[in-house]
Design a protein around this motif. Structure first.
Motif, PDB file in Angstrom:
ATOM      1  N   SER A  56      -2.672  -3.858  -0.271  1.00 46.66           N
ATOM      2  CA  SER A  56      -2.840  -2.641  -1.050  1.00 46.66           C
ATOM      3  C   SER A  56      -4.051  -1.816  -0.668  1.00 46.66           C
ATOM      4  O   SER A  56      -4.089  -0.626  -0.955  1.00 46.66           O
ATOM      5  CB  SER A  56      -2.924  -3.002  -2.537  1.00 46.66           C
ATOM      6  OG  SER A  56      -3.969  -3.926  -2.770  1.00 46.66           O
ATOM      7  N   ASN A  57      -5.069  -2.393  -0.040  1.00 51.24           N
ATOM      8  CA  ASN A  57      -6.235  -1.596   0.339  1.00 51.24           C
ATOM      9  C   ASN A  57      -6.706  -1.909   1.755  1.00 51.24           C
ATOM     10  O   ASN A  57      -7.860  -1.683   2.094  1.00 51.24           O
ATOM     11  CB  ASN A  57      -7.395  -1.821  -0.643  1.00 51.24           C
ATOM     12  CG  ASN A  57      -8.466  -0.751  -0.521  1.00 51.24           C
ATOM     13  OD1 ASN A  57      -8.172   0.424  -0.339  1.00 51.24           O
ATOM     14  ND2 ASN A  57      -9.728  -1.162  -0.604  1.00 51.24           N
ATOM     15  N   ALA A  96       0.815  -1.215   0.000  1.00 50.28           N
ATOM     16  CA  ALA A  96       0.000   0.000   0.000  1.00 50.28           C
ATOM     17  C   ALA A  96       0.850   1.267   0.000  1.00 50.28           C
ATOM     18  O   ALA A  96       0.380   2.320   0.435  1.00 50.28           O
ATOM     19  CB  ALA A  96      -0.921   0.002   1.218  1.00 50.28           C
ATOM     20  N   TRP A  97       2.094   1.183  -0.483  1.00 53.38           N
ATOM     21  CA  TRP A  97       2.926   2.373  -0.508  1.00 53.38           C
ATOM     22  C   TRP A  97       2.328   3.398  -1.474  1.00 53.38           C
ATOM     23  O   TRP A  97       1.659   3.053  -2.441  1.00 53.38           O
ATOM     24  CB  TRP A  97       4.362   2.039  -0.909  1.00 53.38           C
ATOM     25  CG  TRP A  97       5.277   3.210  -0.713  1.00 53.38           C
ATOM     26  CD1 TRP A  97       5.903   3.947  -1.670  1.00 53.38           C
ATOM     27  CD2 TRP A  97       5.634   3.794   0.535  1.00 53.38           C
ATOM     28  NE1 TRP A  97       6.630   4.964  -1.099  1.00 53.38           N
ATOM     29  CE2 TRP A  97       6.482   4.884   0.263  1.00 53.38           C
ATOM     30  CE3 TRP A  97       5.308   3.503   1.860  1.00 53.38           C
ATOM     31  CZ2 TRP A  97       7.017   5.690   1.258  1.00 53.38           C
ATOM     32  CZ3 TRP A  97       5.848   4.301   2.867  1.00 53.38           C
ATOM     33  CH2 TRP A  97       6.694   5.382   2.555  1.00 53.38           C
ATOM     34  N   GLY A  98       2.579   4.681  -1.224  1.00 56.68           N
ATOM     35  CA  GLY A  98       1.974   5.744  -2.004  1.00 56.68           C
ATOM     36  C   GLY A  98       2.433   5.767  -3.454  1.00 56.68           C
ATOM     37  O   GLY A  98       3.517   5.288  -3.803  1.00 56.68           O
ATOM     38  N   LYS A  99       1.575   6.331  -4.287  1.00 59.76           N
ATOM     39  CA  LYS A  99       1.865   6.475  -5.707  1.00 59.76           C
ATOM     40  C   LYS A  99       2.101   7.952  -5.991  1.00 59.76           C
ATOM     41  O   LYS A  99       1.188   8.767  -5.836  1.00 59.76           O
ATOM     42  CB  LYS A  99       0.710   5.959  -6.569  1.00 59.76           C
ATOM     43  CG  LYS A  99       0.533   4.449  -6.525  1.00 59.76           C
ATOM     44  CD  LYS A  99      -0.163   3.976  -5.270  1.00 59.76           C
ATOM     45  CE  LYS A  99      -0.386   2.477  -5.256  1.00 59.76           C
ATOM     46  NZ  LYS A  99      -0.861   2.006  -3.933  1.00 59.76           N
ATOM     47  N   PRO A 100       3.294   8.351  -6.395  1.00 60.41           N
ATOM     48  CA  PRO A 100       3.604   9.775  -6.519  1.00 60.41           C
ATOM     49  C   PRO A 100       2.840  10.441  -7.655  1.00 60.41           C
ATOM     50  O   PRO A 100       2.457   9.807  -8.642  1.00 60.41           O
ATOM     51  CB  PRO A 100       5.113   9.775  -6.790  1.00 60.41           C
ATOM     52  CG  PRO A 100       5.406   8.430  -7.352  1.00 60.41           C
ATOM     53  CD  PRO A 100       4.454   7.489  -6.690  1.00 60.41           C
ATOM     54  N   GLU A 101       2.639  11.742  -7.499  1.00 57.36           N
ATOM     55  CA  GLU A 101       1.970  12.516  -8.543  1.00 57.36           C
ATOM     56  C   GLU A 101       2.775  12.489  -9.833  1.00 57.36           C
ATOM     57  O   GLU A 101       2.205  12.457 -10.939  1.00 57.36           O
ATOM     58  CB  GLU A 101       1.784  13.956  -8.062  1.00 57.36           C
ATOM     59  CG  GLU A 101       1.093  14.862  -9.064  1.00 57.36           C
ATOM     60  CD  GLU A 101       0.908  16.270  -8.539  1.00 57.36           C
ATOM     61  OE1 GLU A 101       0.484  17.147  -9.315  1.00 57.36           O
ATOM     62  OE2 GLU A 101       1.199  16.506  -7.342  1.00 57.36           O
ATOM     63  N   HIS A 102       4.099  12.497  -9.704  1.00 58.58           N
ATOM     64  CA  HIS A 102       4.988  12.431 -10.869  1.00 58.58           C
ATOM     65  C   HIS A 102       5.779  11.129 -10.770  1.00 58.58           C
ATOM     66  O   HIS A 102       6.857  11.082 -10.161  1.00 58.58           O
ATOM     67  CB  HIS A 102       5.922  13.639 -10.904  1.00 58.58           C
ATOM     68  CG  HIS A 102       5.199  14.951 -10.899  1.00 58.58           C
ATOM     69  ND1 HIS A 102       4.465  15.398 -11.972  1.00 58.58           N
ATOM     70  CD2 HIS A 102       5.079  15.902  -9.925  1.00 58.58           C
ATOM     71  CE1 HIS A 102       3.928  16.570 -11.679  1.00 58.58           C
ATOM     72  NE2 HIS A 102       4.286  16.900 -10.445  1.00 58.58           N
TER      73      HIS A 102
END
Length: 756
Positions: free
Chosen positions: A403-404, A55-61
């Motif tokens: 992941s969730n 569940a690690w974050g997904k960067p904007e870029h």
């Protein structure tokens, strides 16, 4: 076992060419085909699909390749070419399959047809979806709903999870255990009581603003490898990273970025930890007390220049008692319980005292103890001391697994009625939801063991393998009247049937989910409370598969009385209608839900503690005086060891991708006991000897995991490392965190017996 066993120290960094080779090996093993490469390019990006792993974050870029070794393994694993058809079960009985390894069961491939267990032949046989739903519904109607369990794996999307909890509550059950019960429930209970928030308070951006990271009981190299990119960036700009972990994990020591051409070409790496403290398992309370003691002393000597007294006066309660406890606690007790020296802890305290913005990262190394809540309270004490909550670059960063798993709680997957807006659900869907406390994971195990539970419905996961005391639980599973498992692949839980058992195959997240209104997007929430859309496009593994929402709706329609407020068929045809219902239930969190599915980097649902709004009983952030210095919950002075259960580099939770734990230098086996050399000498065992680990906790005293190979390892005295889930049999159901009921898998009392 078939693999060549090879054990030797690993000298490389995390990442690098080892990760590249790991990716290549899983691709060959799964025969996934070139389509996997195209999908990896879409992974964790807007318009693509969200990783089915962590569940690690997904960067904007995002990076060009926004996936890690384990995330790529999970994708290849789901897109494997192998299939488990009805012919497979004609060839293999469940009794035979019970002798297969976890890896081999899932390696058999994707499930293709709905199946029912046939006791006469000891096999699963194919049935129609209509027959399965009708029989499940008919049986559920005969039970007391409070005896039926609706388990949720942490992979199920927000839409499916919302439908699942609604099905359970409309049926009359509040028994909604989930993956969080096994891992991070301590956070939900401990943080909420202290700061009013049950989740982490930081965003991914805070890692660009901190100047110190205090890191407790989490291994990014194995459990969340994409985190290594952020840790590397922090290290490059001079952030001091102070690690507390019983084992020296390579991902916390140094990292070679596979997406950095210079590091790959030169085989160079970035050092991560500036201090690495091998705390005794369960010794984190004492270690944090040592840091607090040092900071309080520095503040006393400086006339109040180190501690943030203004923040404490305005926002907190209980500081004076904690400061007094720190002053009076002796270094001898702190050193004994933590396994660390005064000098080491004062060095860590010096970093904290001079930092301007600190993040505390932690994982199950803090939460999975009998006194896990005390761990979290002490962590809060440490952070409140210098106002490191609710400002840029500072706060709590628990690292979630599935992941969730966090998102499911957001949309009502909870056995605790106070955490769910039941009055709103009652108004919205014109029914009276149950109001009593339901069964969490531990209560579920207890109910199954005493033969009180009647039905278990599992939305994904491998529950019977992931839980404690598997030697007791597996045979008890057979006395359930109804077992329903929704899954993509075969796992060990499916081999322990109840009197009536169904195995229902579903689409994977990466596959095209074509419904009446077109291809469907699902959503999930990461560790930073950000929510993302996920769109699959790969052709389904079989035409006979249904989506998870379609399966939930099928069970609901066969079980529940007609309700004019909910059209299950319409929801299956358009998941946007489910999101509209979620928004109606939580309008503040999910405003304009359908309009924000593809926001790059996800949309943030908010967190009051981030704005220093404390939703606690007192209306303030609360210090707590620790009543114990060890989180273990047992006395190990009489020959007991503290078993720490671990994941390998080649697994995700109960999914075993292979037998190469590269970073620990163990290849070809998982049947090992990692031991300190001094402990080995005291017991008269040598590297390579065979030992049994025997339960040393009350009712679990005769349970053993036999024939483990001793591996001399850099681990504190009195501690042993062993793999999860193989060592779960040694964890008694009753050995769990006080209040949160998380199985205490990081300090399990065991004894060591040398095999003749």
């Amino acid at each position: 076992m078939g693999e060549k066993v090879e054990i030797k120290p690993y000298t490389g960094a995390a990442g690098g060419w080892g990760s590249v080779k790991g990716l290549a090996s899983i691709g060959r093993r799964e025969q996934s085909g070139p389509g996997v490469i195209a999908e990896l390019a879409r992974q964790n990006k807007a318009g693509g699909f969200q990783c089915v792993s962590c569940a690690w974050g997904k960067p904007e870029h995002p990076h060009p390749f926004e996936f890690c070794e384990n995330g790529a393994k999970a994708t290849a694993w789901e897109l494997a070419r192998f299939r488990v058809t009805p012919d497979f079960f004609r060839q293999h009985s469940l009794t035979e399959l019970q002798n297969w390894r976890d890896h081999d069961l899932e390696q058999a491939g994707r499930l293709t047809h709905p199946m029912r267990f046939d006791a006469a032949t000891d096999r699963y046989i194919a049935v129609s979806w209509e027959e399965a739903f009708a029989d499940i519904g008919a049986k559920l109607k005969t039970y007391d709903p409070t005896k039926a369990i609706f388990y949720t794996s942490g992979r199920a999307a927000l839409e499916t999870s919302y439908m699942w909890q609604l099905l359970a509550r409309m049926y009359g059950s509040q028994n909604l255990p989930d993956s969080s019960n096994m891992c991070h429930e301590t956070t939900s209970v401990g943080l909420k009581a202290c700061i009013g928030s049950p989740v982490g308070t930081i965003t991914l951006e805070d890692y660009t603003k901190c100047d110190a990271i205090f890191y407790f009981g989490q291994n990014p190299g194995t459990n969340s490898p994409r985190f290594l990119h952020d840790l590397r960036a922090c290290a490059k700009r001079g952030v001091e990273i102070v690690v507390f972990n019983p084992l020296r994990e390579r991902g916390l020591e140094r990292f070679t970025d596979p997406q950095n051409p210079v590091e790959m070409a030169t085989n160079t790496s970035t050092n991560i930890a500036t201090q690495y403290h091998q705390v005794k398992a369960g010794g984190d309370i004492a270690a944090m007390m040592g840091i607090v003691k040092h900071v309080v002393r520095l503040d006393d000597e400086s006339g109040g220049q180190v501690i943030d007294h203004a923040f404490i006066a305005e926002h907190t309660k209980g500081f004076d008692a904690v400061a007094a406890k720190a002053r009076e606690t002796g270094w001898d007790e702190i050193e004994r319980e933590s396994g660390l020296t005064q000098g080491a802890l004062e060095a860590a305290g010096a970093v904290y005292a001079r930092s301007k913005a600190a993040i505390c990262v932690y994982g199950m190394g803090l939460t999975q103890h009998v006194h896990g809540i005390a761990n979290l309270q002490m962590l809060v004490n440490l952070m409140l001391l210098r106002g490191n909550v609710g400002r840029p670059g500072a706060g709590f960063g628990p690292v979630r697994g599935h992941s969730n798993v966090q998102g499911q709680r957001t949309v009502g997957i909870s056995e605790k009625p106070e955490l769910v807006p039941l009055d709103q659900l009652a108004r919205q869907f014109d029914f009276e939801p149950p109001r009593a406390l339901g069964w969490d994971t531990v209560a579920t195990c207890e109910a199954v063991a005493r033969r009180e539970a009647k039905a278990f419905l599992g939305l994904g996961g491998n529950f019977a393998r992931a839980i404690p005391d598997t030697a007791t639980m597996e045979p008890a599973w057979r006395d359930l009247d109804l077992v329903v498992n929704i899954a993509t692949k075969l796992n060990r839980t499916h081999l322990w049937p109840g009197r009536t058992t169904y195995l229902l195959p579903c689409l994977g997240r990466i596959e095209l989910d074509q419904q009446a209104s077109g291809p469907q997007t699902v959503t999930m929430e990461d560790s930073f409370s950000r929510i993302y859309g996920s769109l699959g496009r790969v052709a389904p593994a079989a035409e006979t598969l249904l989506s998870e929402p379609a399966i939930v709706a099928g069970i609901a329609k066969a079980t529940l009385a007609a309700n004019p407020t909910i059209d299950w068929n319409a929801w299956v045809g358009d998941y946007g209608l489910v999101r509209d219902a979620i928004e109606a239930t939580w309008p503040d969190l999910f405003a304009r839900f359908n309009d924000r599915l593809e926001v790059p980097g996800g949309f943030w649902k908010g967190n009051p503690a981030t704005h220093r709004e404390w939703k606690t009983a007192s209306g303030r952030a609360e210090f707590n005086v620790p009543e114990v210095m060890s989180a273990a919950g047992f006395d190990d002075s009489d020959g007991k060891f503290r078993l720490v259960t671990l994941r390998s580099n080649d697994q995700f939770n109960t999914t075993i991708y292979g037998y190469d734990d590269r970073f620990r230098g163990i290849k070809g086996t998982r049947e090992v006991a990692m031991m300190n050399r001094q402990d080995m000498a005291a017991l008269g065992v040598a590297d390579g000897d065979s030992v049994d680990l025997v339960g040393a906790h009350g009712e679990n005293g005769s349970t053993r995991v036999a024939g483990l190979r001793v591996v001399a390892y850099n681990i504190p005295r009195g501690c042993i490392g062993g793999y999860y889930p193989e060592c779960n049999a040694l964890i008694p159901i009753a050995h769990h965190a006080i209040e949160s009921h998380v199985p205490a898998a990081k300090t399990v009392p065991v004894r060591v017996e040398k095999t003749a």
